[in-house]
Design a protein around this motif. Structure first.
Motif, PDB file in Angstrom:
ATOM      1  N   PRO A 187      32.761  32.603  51.536  1.00 13.80           N
ATOM      2  CA  PRO A 187      32.211  33.154  50.284  1.00 13.80           C
ATOM      3  C   PRO A 187      31.505  34.477  50.557  1.00 13.80           C
ATOM      4  O   PRO A 187      30.848  34.642  51.584  1.00 13.80           O
ATOM      5  CB  PRO A 187      31.216  32.074  49.823  1.00 13.80           C
ATOM      6  CG  PRO A 187      31.635  30.826  50.546  1.00 13.80           C
ATOM      7  CD  PRO A 187      32.218  31.270  51.849  1.00 13.80           C
ATOM      8  N   LEU A 211      29.324  37.973  48.832  1.00  6.76           N
ATOM      9  CA  LEU A 211      28.639  38.706  47.769  1.00  6.76           C
ATOM     10  C   LEU A 211      28.366  40.118  48.285  1.00  6.76           C
ATOM     11  O   LEU A 211      27.818  40.294  49.373  1.00  6.76           O
ATOM     12  CB  LEU A 211      27.316  38.029  47.401  1.00  6.76           C
ATOM     13  CG  LEU A 211      26.422  38.775  46.383  1.00  6.76           C
ATOM     14  CD1 LEU A 211      27.115  38.883  45.031  1.00  6.76           C
ATOM     15  CD2 LEU A 211      25.063  38.081  46.242  1.00  6.76           C
ATOM     16  N   LYS A 243      36.414  43.678  44.173  1.00  2.91           N
ATOM     17  CA  LYS A 243      36.634  42.433  43.427  1.00  2.91           C
ATOM     18  C   LYS A 243      38.026  41.864  43.703  1.00  2.91           C
ATOM     19  O   LYS A 243      38.212  40.640  43.751  1.00  2.91           O
ATOM     20  CB  LYS A 243      36.483  42.683  41.922  1.00  2.91           C
ATOM     21  CG  LYS A 243      35.064  42.900  41.461  1.00  2.91           C
ATOM     22  CD  LYS A 243      35.039  43.135  39.937  1.00  2.91           C
ATOM     23  CE  LYS A 243      33.649  43.351  39.418  1.00  2.91           C
ATOM     24  NZ  LYS A 243      33.635  43.601  37.947  1.00  2.91           N
ATOM     25  N   ALA A 250      35.618  39.114  46.307  1.00  4.28           N
ATOM     26  CA  ALA A 250      34.164  39.153  46.455  1.00  4.28           C
ATOM     27  C   ALA A 250      33.468  39.129  45.102  1.00  4.28           C
ATOM     28  O   ALA A 250      34.006  39.619  44.102  1.00  4.28           O
ATOM     29  CB  ALA A 250      33.746  40.412  47.220  1.00  4.28           C
ATOM     30  N   ASP A 251      32.284  38.557  45.072  1.00  8.91           N
ATOM     31  CA  ASP A 251      31.402  38.685  43.912  1.00  8.91           C
ATOM     32  C   ASP A 251      30.593  39.975  44.079  1.00  8.91           C
ATOM     33  O   ASP A 251      30.243  40.360  45.198  1.00  8.91           O
ATOM     34  CB  ASP A 251      30.453  37.489  43.822  1.00  8.91           C
ATOM     35  CG  ASP A 251      31.193  36.197  43.492  1.00  8.91           C
ATOM     36  OD1 ASP A 251      32.156  36.247  42.713  1.00  8.91           O
ATOM     37  OD2 ASP A 251      30.811  35.139  44.041  1.00  8.91           O
ATOM     38  N   ILE A 252      30.290  40.638  42.960  1.00  9.47           N
ATOM     39  CA  ILE A 252      29.619  41.931  43.003  1.00  9.47           C
ATOM     40  C   ILE A 252      28.251  41.850  42.342  1.00  9.47           C
ATOM     41  O   ILE A 252      28.107  41.285  41.251  1.00  9.47           O
ATOM     42  CB  ILE A 252      30.453  43.021  42.292  1.00  9.47           C
ATOM     43  CG1 ILE A 252      31.864  43.094  42.888  1.00  9.47           C
ATOM     44  CG2 ILE A 252      29.754  44.376  42.388  1.00  9.47           C
ATOM     45  CD1 ILE A 252      31.924  43.508  44.329  1.00  9.47           C
ATOM     46  N   HIS A 253      27.258  42.416  43.007  1.00 13.74           N
ATOM     47  CA  HIS A 253      25.928  42.616  42.421  1.00 13.74           C
ATOM     48  C   HIS A 253      25.687  44.116  42.384  1.00 13.74           C
ATOM     49  O   HIS A 253      25.693  44.784  43.422  1.00 13.74           O
ATOM     50  CB  HIS A 253      24.849  41.930  43.268  1.00 13.74           C
ATOM     51  CG  HIS A 253      23.444  42.335  42.905  1.00 13.74           C
ATOM     52  ND1 HIS A 253      22.724  41.710  41.913  1.00 13.74           N
ATOM     53  CD2 HIS A 253      22.635  43.323  43.394  1.00 13.74           C
ATOM     54  CE1 HIS A 253      21.534  42.284  41.810  1.00 13.74           C
ATOM     55  NE2 HIS A 253      21.455  43.263  42.697  1.00 13.74           N
TER      56      HIS A 253
END
Length: 401
Positions: free
Chosen positions: A91, A93, A109, A113-116
């Motif tokens: 996982p 981020l 993305k 990946a998750d984006i902040h």
């Protein structure tokens, strides 16, 4: 301690993951040296960053992988980490500045990946990543201030030495310093006589300022379209390695970077982003303290935002004398435009826009300003056109080059 063995280990780990990118001669680049391009812009994910991020993640323990990973990046490290995480089923981020190009955000993305998004610059994204790491327990993958990451980038140095025997200097872009630390360590250890020069954008010269002050400094702000190297503060590890192994650090302006991007597109059929083109800009504008040498410029990335590409090309045209604007004061009577355009045409210029102004309070009542935008060959060509216009009694009141 960074060692050659660690870089050799990285080369072995990466051999089935990355592309050994081509080193190509670039005789079309107008420079005082013989230029060769190390095309990391053609690397998987479009930049060298996959080397360091993948090797770093390969060295994590099972426990560290199980926590998930977090990273901060303006875009290229983000894509490298995201792809490495995807290949290892971890996982991921990524914290990115909200000013990062949309193309880089979407590409990250696409690797799962998750984006902040953090408000501000890369350094603000870095602060958010550290906060989230503490809150959630993620494993942090630093973009440059990490021995394994640096070792991964150092594999480029190995490749360059294998690809060109008679090499005199390597020119390397610098943001936080991970790329040049690895490359300089590898090159200087195996071939100490080879010079290594770093290049930064003048608006984000954190490593250059650190060298001048003999200590790490934090810039109040960064101002450059080369987002991949817009870093306010160099790493402590990269600073020490750069101080030991890098001969000199040079800065280039955004206009010079734009000219280098344009030249690479036209002459080399190669797309480079701002961060990737700084090394070529230093060579083009003869900022290297050497002449008539074999010089390798690392083109570190090609992930340029297409939304700013037109503006970059325009600035590059202006910087190289391929486009200019002249404002000419005229007596407002018939035939004046014809006379101006005839002279420009006979000199080989190409008028692309005309703007007429007879309302400026600084001009005579019976006068006007004529702004001519034209395509030209170079700065010498512009000067020849101006001289010919002035010879025919046309008064140039403003030139934009």
């Amino acid at each position: 301690m960074l060692t050659l063995d660690k870089i050799y280990q990285a080369s072995y780990v990466l051999k089935d993951v990355i592309r050994p990118t081509e080193l190509m001669a670039a005789p079309n680049i107008d420079s005082e040296n013989n230029i060769f391009l190390k095309a990391e812009n053609l690397q998987i994910t479009g930049s060298f960053k996959i080397r360091g991020s993948y090797f770093k993640i390969s060295q994590l323990s099972d426990e560290e992988k199980a926590k998930g990973i977090i990273a901060c990046s303006a875009g290229n490290h983000a894509q490298g980490v995201a792809l490495a995480a995807q290949k290892n089923n971890i996982p991921c981020l990524i914290c990115m500045p909200d000013s990062a190009p949309i193309s880089k955000i979407e590409a990250t993305k696409s690797y799962g990946a998750d984006i902040h998004l953090a408000q501000g610059s890369y350094d603000d994204a870095y602060d958010d990543a550290l906060r989230l790491q503490k809150e959630k327990g993620y494993t942090f993958i630093h973009p440059f201030n990490d021995e394994d990451v640096i070792a991964g980038q150092g594999t480029i140095g190995f490749e360059i030495l294998d690809q060109l025997e008679n090499i005199d200097a390597v020119v390397v872009p610098i943001g936080g310093g991970g790329l040049i630390s690895g490359v300089a360590f590898a090159v200087k250890t195996l071939k100490p006589e080879c010079k290594v020069y770093g290049v930064q954008a003048a608006g984000a010269a954190s490593m250059s300022e650190a060298r001048k002050c003999d200590k790490i400094v934090s810039l109040d702000e960064v101002n450059t379209f080369a987002d991949g190297i817009a870093v306010k503060r160099a790493g402590d590890l990269t600073y020490e390695l750069t101080k030991k192994y890098v001969d000199e650090i040079i800065t280039v302006t955004d206009d010079e970077i734009a000219a280098a991007i344009l030249m690479l597109m036209e002459k080399q059929k190669m797309v480079a982003e701002g961060a990737g083109a700084v090394s070529v800009a230093a060579a083009m504008f003869n900022k290297l303290p050497i002449k008539d040498k074999n010089v390798v410029c690392i083109v570190s990335g090609g992930n340029i935002d297409v939304n700013i590409l037109a503006r970059v090309i325009t600035r590059g045209l202006l910087m190289s004398g391929r486009k200019t604007s002249l404002t000419i004061a005229l007596v407002d009577k018939p035939g004046q435009l014809l006379g101006v355009s005839r002279i420009i045409s006979e000199c080989g210029g190409n008028v692309v826009a005309v703007d007429y102004d007879n309302g400026d309070p600084d001009m005579d009542i019976n006068s006007c300003f004529l702004k001519i935008t034209m395509e030209t060959k170079n700065h010498e060509h512009i000067e020849a056109i101006i001289k010919e216009l002035e010879k025919n009694d046309f008064k140039i009141v403003k030139e934009r080059t």
